[in-house]
Scaffold this motif. Sequence first.
Motif, PDB file in Angstrom:
ATOM      1  N   ILE A  74       0.844  -1.377   0.010  1.00 18.22           N
ATOM      2  CA  ILE A  74      -0.052  -0.147  -0.118  1.00 18.22           C
ATOM      3  C   ILE A  74       1.018   1.385  -0.113  1.00 18.22           C
ATOM      4  O   ILE A  74       0.360   2.283  -0.621  1.00 18.22           O
ATOM      5  CB  ILE A  74      -1.160   0.083   1.171  1.00 18.22           C
ATOM      6  N   SER A  75       2.192   1.089   0.648  1.00 10.89           N
ATOM      7  CA  SER A  75       3.019   2.419   0.528  1.00 10.89           C
ATOM      8  C   SER A  75       3.555   2.490  -0.731  1.00 10.89           C
ATOM      9  O   SER A  75       4.006   3.773  -1.044  1.00 10.89           O
ATOM     10  CB  SER A  75       4.085   2.118   1.468  1.00 10.89           C
ATOM     11  N   GLN A  76       3.555   1.606  -1.755  1.00 11.64           N
ATOM     12  CA  GLN A  76       3.961   2.103  -3.194  1.00 11.64           C
ATOM     13  C   GLN A  76       2.603   2.424  -4.030  1.00 11.64           C
ATOM     14  O   GLN A  76       2.890   2.679  -5.164  1.00 11.64           O
ATOM     15  CB  GLN A  76       4.456   0.585  -3.543  1.00 11.64           C
ATOM     16  N   CYS A  77       1.531   2.448  -3.375  1.00  5.58           N
ATOM     17  CA  CYS A  77       0.399   3.213  -4.117  1.00  5.58           C
ATOM     18  C   CYS A  77       0.385   4.629  -4.003  1.00  5.58           C
ATOM     19  O   CYS A  77       0.941   4.929  -2.856  1.00  5.58           O
ATOM     20  CB  CYS A  77      -0.984   2.381  -3.900  1.00  5.58           C
ATOM     21  N   PRO A  78      -0.512   5.159  -4.802  1.00  8.09           N
ATOM     22  CA  PRO A  78      -0.773   6.844  -4.624  1.00  8.09           C
ATOM     23  C   PRO A  78      -1.367   6.796  -3.179  1.00  8.09           C
ATOM     24  O   PRO A  78      -1.858   5.941  -2.648  1.00  8.09           O
ATOM     25  CB  PRO A  78      -1.471   7.008  -5.604  1.00  8.09           C
ATOM     26  N   ASP A  79      -1.020   8.005  -2.738  1.00 11.49           N
ATOM     27  CA  ASP A  79      -1.467   8.352  -1.346  1.00 11.49           C
ATOM     28  C   ASP A  79      -2.862   8.138  -0.865  1.00 11.49           C
ATOM     29  O   ASP A  79      -3.261   7.999   0.105  1.00 11.49           O
ATOM     30  CB  ASP A  79      -1.087   9.758  -0.855  1.00 11.49           C
ATOM     31  N   ASP A  80      -3.870   8.266  -2.071  1.00 11.83           N
ATOM     32  CA  ASP A  80      -5.231   8.297  -1.727  1.00 11.83           C
ATOM     33  C   ASP A  80      -5.861   7.017  -1.862  1.00 11.83           C
ATOM     34  O   ASP A  80      -6.921   6.600  -2.257  1.00 11.83           O
ATOM     35  CB  ASP A  80      -6.048   9.241  -2.637  1.00 11.83           C
ATOM     36  N   TYR A  81      -5.005   5.874  -1.785  1.00 15.46           N
ATOM     37  CA  TYR A  81      -5.386   4.438  -1.915  1.00 15.46           C
ATOM     38  C   TYR A  81      -5.348   3.910  -0.703  1.00 15.46           C
ATOM     39  O   TYR A  81      -4.660   4.181   0.192  1.00 15.46           O
ATOM     40  CB  TYR A  81      -4.398   3.603  -2.770  1.00 15.46           C
ATOM     41  N   VAL A  82      -6.276   3.031  -0.341  1.00 16.69           N
ATOM     42  CA  VAL A  82      -6.439   2.170   0.837  1.00 16.69           C
ATOM     43  C   VAL A  82      -6.361   0.601   0.387  1.00 16.69           C
ATOM     44  O   VAL A  82      -6.926   0.288  -0.589  1.00 16.69           O
ATOM     45  CB  VAL A  82      -7.537   2.583   1.668  1.00 16.69           C
ATOM     46  N   LEU A  83      -5.887  -0.186   1.461  1.00 13.21           N
ATOM     47  CA  LEU A  83      -5.960  -1.604   1.368  1.00 13.21           C
ATOM     48  C   LEU A  83      -7.306  -2.185   1.570  1.00 13.21           C
ATOM     49  O   LEU A  83      -7.872  -1.708   2.394  1.00 13.21           O
ATOM     50  CB  LEU A  83      -5.036  -2.164   2.364  1.00 13.21           C
ATOM     51  N   VAL A  84      -7.640  -2.965   0.576  1.00 13.60           N
ATOM     52  CA  VAL A  84      -8.947  -3.682   0.716  1.00 13.60           C
ATOM     53  C   VAL A  84      -8.871  -5.151   0.674  1.00 13.60           C
ATOM     54  O   VAL A  84      -9.813  -5.898   0.799  1.00 13.60           O
ATOM     55  CB  VAL A  84      -9.919  -3.057  -0.588  1.00 13.60           C
ATOM     56  N   ARG A  85      -7.971  -5.607   0.323  1.00 11.75           N
ATOM     57  CA  ARG A  85      -7.587  -7.027   0.161  1.00 11.75           C
ATOM     58  C   ARG A  85      -6.208  -7.649   0.419  1.00 11.75           C
ATOM     59  O   ARG A  85      -4.965  -6.844  -0.007  1.00 11.75           O
ATOM     60  CB  ARG A  85      -7.864  -7.664  -1.189  1.00 11.75           C
ATOM     61  N   SER A  86      -6.117  -8.643   1.082  1.00 10.19           N
ATOM     62  CA  SER A  86      -4.744  -9.422   1.509  1.00 10.19           C
ATOM     63  C   SER A  86      -5.275 -10.765   1.633  1.00 10.19           C
ATOM     64  O   SER A  86      -5.765 -10.896   2.592  1.00 10.19           O
ATOM     65  CB  SER A  86      -3.902  -8.699   2.591  1.00 10.19           C
ATOM     66  N   MET A  87      -4.657 -11.661   0.765  1.00  5.90           N
ATOM     67  CA  MET A  87      -5.042 -12.891   0.655  1.00  5.90           C
ATOM     68  C   MET A  87      -3.962 -13.883   0.131  1.00  5.90           C
ATOM     69  O   MET A  87      -3.239 -13.530  -0.549  1.00  5.90           O
ATOM     70  CB  MET A  87      -6.400 -13.139   0.385  1.00  5.90           C
ATOM     71  N   ALA A  88      -3.914 -15.274   0.720  1.00  5.19           N
ATOM     72  CA  ALA A  88      -3.184 -15.944   0.124  1.00  5.19           C
ATOM     73  C   ALA A  88      -4.051 -16.877  -0.970  1.00  5.19           C
ATOM     74  O   ALA A  88      -5.194 -17.118  -0.505  1.00  5.19           O
ATOM     75  CB  ALA A  88      -2.266 -17.108   1.106  1.00  5.19           C
TER      76      ALA A  88
END
Length: 187
Positions: A74-88
Amino acid sequence: MLFNQHENWITEHEHTDILKSVVLADRWSFGQTSDSKQYTENYPMWTQGFFNHKTQQFNESTPEIIKIISLRFISQCPDDYVLVRSMACANTFGLDGDYHKDWPSWGKSQTGVLYTDKTWERNWGGDTVFVGEDCLYSSEYEPRKLVTFDSSIEHIGKGPQRRCPGMRSIIAMQAVKREYIEKFIAK
């Protein structure tokens, strides 16, 4: 280019931690599909969910290494982006995903796919294939590599080939522009 490739995106130590706490852990469930709306008959795969998009929180049992790499993504995405998914996710022979999009329109969401197996041979397959305007593009499966792309690009995670002795595993992460988070939560 439809996607970016980041080789050795995680360290060897982080990779070992992911193998122990995710890939080789007894936490897998079966039944995740690539796209439940597009096809009448979907073929499931193995999965582990780490993030609740409705509460915007990691699940209580999420390994620390998953939190670390998800926050790095998420830190590599633009500042106005938020995490919505993290899965294996994991596929064994015969369990390809389906072609799908993670988001319906361009420029509102980013997806990251981290290849997590310890070793991989080219003959084992497992590529991520992207649909371009006039042809298909492929990212070869390579341990520790992160592939990032706009979530609206149609893609498929190919399962391993017959000669692969195990499964193809990934960590999938997705970020959405903050202004579109309500649309994602409504899914």
